[in-house]
Design a protein around this motif. Structure first.
Motif, mmCIF file in Angstrom:
data_model
loop_
_atom_site.group_PDB
_atom_site.id
_atom_site.type_symbol
_atom_site.label_atom_id
_atom_site.label_comp_id
_atom_site.label_asym_id
_atom_site.label_seq_id
_atom_site.Cartn_x
_atom_site.Cartn_y
_atom_site.Cartn_z
ATOM 1 N N LEU A 59 -27.516 4.861 45.381
ATOM 2 C CA LEU A 59 -26.524 5.345 44.415
ATOM 3 C C LEU A 59 -26.779 6.790 44.010
ATOM 4 C CD1 LEU A 59 -26.553 2.193 42.102
ATOM 5 C CD2 LEU A 59 -25.096 2.635 44.075
ATOM 6 N N GLU A 60 -27.506 7.549 44.812
ATOM 7 C CA GLU A 60 -27.924 8.889 44.429
ATOM 8 C C GLU A 60 -27.215 9.925 45.286
ATOM 9 O OE1 GLU A 60 -32.164 10.754 43.006
ATOM 10 O OE2 GLU A 60 -32.106 9.706 44.922
ATOM 11 N N VAL A 61 -26.812 11.023 44.656
ATOM 12 C CA VAL A 61 -26.220 12.154 45.364
ATOM 13 C C VAL A 61 -27.080 13.380 45.119
ATOM 14 C CG1 VAL A 61 -23.865 11.278 45.287
ATOM 15 C CG2 VAL A 61 -24.699 12.704 43.421
ATOM 16 N N CYS A 62 -27.073 14.269 46.103
ATOM 17 C CA CYS A 62 -27.833 15.514 46.026
ATOM 18 C C CYS A 62 -26.855 16.676 45.931
ATOM 19 C CB CYS A 62 -28.727 15.665 47.256
ATOM 20 S SG CYS A 62 -29.653 17.216 47.301
ATOM 21 N N ILE A 63 -27.083 17.582 44.986
ATOM 22 C CA ILE A 63 -26.169 18.700 44.717
ATOM 23 C C ILE A 63 -26.964 19.991 44.818
ATOM 24 C CG2 ILE A 63 -24.539 19.700 43.069
ATOM 25 C CD1 ILE A 63 -24.655 16.814 41.732
ATOM 26 N N SER A 64 -26.408 20.964 45.544
ATOM 27 C CA SER A 64 -27.053 22.270 45.682
ATOM 28 C C SER A 64 -26.000 23.363 45.600
ATOM 29 C CB SER A 64 -27.821 22.353 47.007
ATOM 30 O OG SER A 64 -26.936 22.200 48.102
ATOM 31 N N SER A 65 -26.453 24.618 45.762
ATOM 32 C CA SER A 65 -25.587 25.813 45.673
ATOM 33 C C SER A 65 -24.977 25.955 44.284
ATOM 34 C CB SER A 65 -24.479 25.770 46.733
ATOM 35 O OG SER A 65 -25.026 25.723 48.028
ATOM 36 N N ILE A 66 -25.746 25.624 43.261
ATOM 37 C CA ILE A 66 -25.274 25.759 41.887
ATOM 38 C C ILE A 66 -25.356 27.225 41.477
ATOM 39 C CG2 ILE A 66 -25.668 25.040 39.498
ATOM 40 C CD1 ILE A 66 -26.895 22.487 40.592
ATOM 41 N N GLY A 67 -24.343 27.693 40.760
ATOM 42 C CA GLY A 67 -24.295 29.088 40.343
ATOM 43 C C GLY A 67 -25.437 29.456 39.410
ATOM 44 N N GLY A 115 -16.648 28.942 39.477
ATOM 45 C CA GLY A 115 -16.324 29.797 40.611
ATOM 46 C C GLY A 115 -17.248 29.652 41.802
ATOM 47 N N GLN A 116 -18.161 28.695 41.777
ATOM 48 C CA GLN A 116 -19.129 28.500 42.855
ATOM 49 C C GLN A 116 -18.829 27.193 43.581
ATOM 50 O OE1 GLN A 116 -21.439 30.720 43.644
ATOM 51 N NE2 GLN A 116 -22.528 29.578 45.220
ATOM 52 N N HIS A 117 -18.847 27.256 44.919
ATOM 53 C CA HIS A 117 -18.638 26.055 45.724
ATOM 54 C C HIS A 117 -19.933 25.253 45.799
ATOM 55 C CE1 HIS A 117 -17.077 23.451 48.874
ATOM 56 N NE2 HIS A 117 -18.183 23.675 49.552
ATOM 57 N N LEU A 118 -19.903 24.002 45.337
ATOM 58 C CA LEU A 118 -21.087 23.147 45.326
ATOM 59 C C LEU A 118 -21.175 22.351 46.620
ATOM 60 C CD1 LEU A 118 -20.903 21.721 41.685
ATOM 61 C CD2 LEU A 118 -22.053 23.785 42.487
ATOM 62 N N TYR A 119 -22.394 22.214 47.112
ATOM 63 C CA TYR A 119 -22.640 21.387 48.292
ATOM 64 C C TYR A 119 -23.165 20.031 47.822
ATOM 65 C CZ TYR A 119 -24.536 19.732 52.692
ATOM 66 O OH TYR A 119 -24.813 18.976 53.797
ATOM 67 N N VAL A 120 -22.406 18.970 48.115
ATOM 68 C CA VAL A 120 -22.715 17.626 47.620
ATOM 69 C C VAL A 120 -22.857 16.693 48.817
ATOM 70 C CG1 VAL A 120 -21.979 15.742 46.123
ATOM 71 C CG2 VAL A 120 -21.397 18.095 45.523
#
Length: 376
Positions: free
Chosen positions: A13-21, A76-81
């Motif tokens: 049930l876990e997601v990883c998020i990167s490219s945060i502004g 304004g930043q595209h998040l990678y999920v």
């Protein structure tokens, strides 16, 4: 599909998020992803929340809604999920790499059209499937399954193991690292060499993953003083270069500002001239409009007078035409009466044939000369 025994749904049930502004706050990230489901817990890899973020939902529906709502944009930043995949020793980079292709190693399976058809039907459950084809590497054969989205591949990996005829399928992401591992594994049938090669690859991976760690080597005081002196010299030189560059930039900016001010003044003067010219033309236009209206009124009045004269002339012409027709009729009638009277008169005065004969036989009388003289 009777030959497949599909496993139960995954409980990851876990997601990883990167490219945060850089300017995005952690609470903003949590507020954004709370829209898709209840968050059980979260983990920021850095205190300021600008590294990787791992968010765990309370149910699988929250993860599915989060992935189906891509792309995510925040400040304004595209998040990678992506779905968080646990680390495994067999495929050390599978939890990091992202791909839309799946690799199924063909070891003791008879590959035919029926097998490929069953694979297409089975993996189409995960979403749109582009291709399912047989491929060959240097030391092994495999089935390449191409999906439309990398999330479909992650779901397949999380749902492992997969079975065909009650035999587990060797499934992994189709990446260059996994191909190298499988090529080295099947290059030799010696198990010891296989373990050595795999351990070597793991060592290379661990070396790469730890290459950015901070070194704690101690330095002597002399080296430290030299390093400080070098850094001071470098800082001084950098400061001088910065001041020179800043002065040049300031001069360039001042020159550009002067040019812009001059252009602005010229533009303002040109605008004033255009406004004056426009005002003058507007006055002339209004004057010409009034003259045109007066001429139109005169023209309409002349047209009205012409219409009245034409109507009067047409009325006179109609009266004259009617009178002329009446006179012609009377003249014709009188002329017919005259012709009739002349005909009757000529008929009554005409002699008969006997009298004409006797008259013609009578000799003419000769006048007497004496009588003529007497008469004279």
């Amino acid at each position: 599909m009777s030959s497949y025994n599909r496993p139960a749904s995954s409980h990851y049930l876990e997601v990883c998020i990167s490219s945060i502004g850089y300017h995005t706050e952690p609470h903003t990230v949590l507020t954004h992803f709370e829209r898709f489901g209840t968050i059980d817990h979260y983990n920021f890899t850095s205190p300021d929340g600008r590294g990787f973020v791992f968010i765990s939902y309370t149910n699988l529906e929250g993860v599915d809604r989060c992935m189906s709502s891509r792309p995510h944009r925040l400040d304004g930043q595209h998040l990678y999920v992506k779905r968080a995949i646990p680390y495994t020793d067999d495929n050390p980079r599978e939890h990091i790499d992202t791909t839309r292709d799946l690799l199924i190693v063909v070891d003791s399976i008879n590959v035919d059209e029926h097998f490929l058809k069953c694979l297409r039907e089975y993996f189409s459950f995960y979403g749109t499937l582009y291709a399912c084809k047989y491929c060959h590497e240097a030391n092994f054969d495999y089935i390449l399954v191409e999906f439309a989205d990398y999330d479909q591949v992650d779901r397949v990996i999380l749902d492992k193991p997969h079975y065909f005829n009650e035999k587990p399928l060797n499934i992994m992401k189709c990446t260059s690292t996994n191909k190298i591992i499988m090529n080295m594994k099947y290059a030799s049938k010696n198990p010891d060499s296989v373990d050595i090669n795999e351990n070597f690859l793991k060592f290379q991976y661990n070396l790469k993953s730890t290459s950015f760690q901070k070194k704690d080597d101690s330095m002597s005081e002399i080296d430290l003083e030299k390093e400080v002196s070098r850094l001071e010299t470098l800082l001084k030189k950098t400061t001088e270069n910065f001041n020179v560059t800043r002065k040049q930039l300031e001069d360039d900016c001042c020159e550009q500002l002067r040019k812009l001010n001059a252009d602005a003044n010229r533009s303002h003067q040109l605008q004033q001239d255009l406004e004056q010219e426009y005002t003058k033309l507007l006055v002339e236009y209004k004057s010409l409009t009034r003259e045109n209206e007066e001429l139109n009124e005169q023209y309409l009045q002349a047209e009205l007078e012409n219409f009245e004269i034409t109507s009067y002339y047409e009325q006179i012409l109609a009266d004259v035409t009617a009178e002329t027709a009446q006179l012609e009729a009377e003249y014709t009638e009188k002329l017919e009466i005259v012709y009739a009277n002349d005909t009757v008169t000529s008929a009554s005065s005409r002699p008969t044939s006997a009298s004409r004969t006797s008259t013609s036989l009578t000799p003419p009388t000769i006048p007497d000369e004496d009588n003529d003289e007497n008469e004279e």
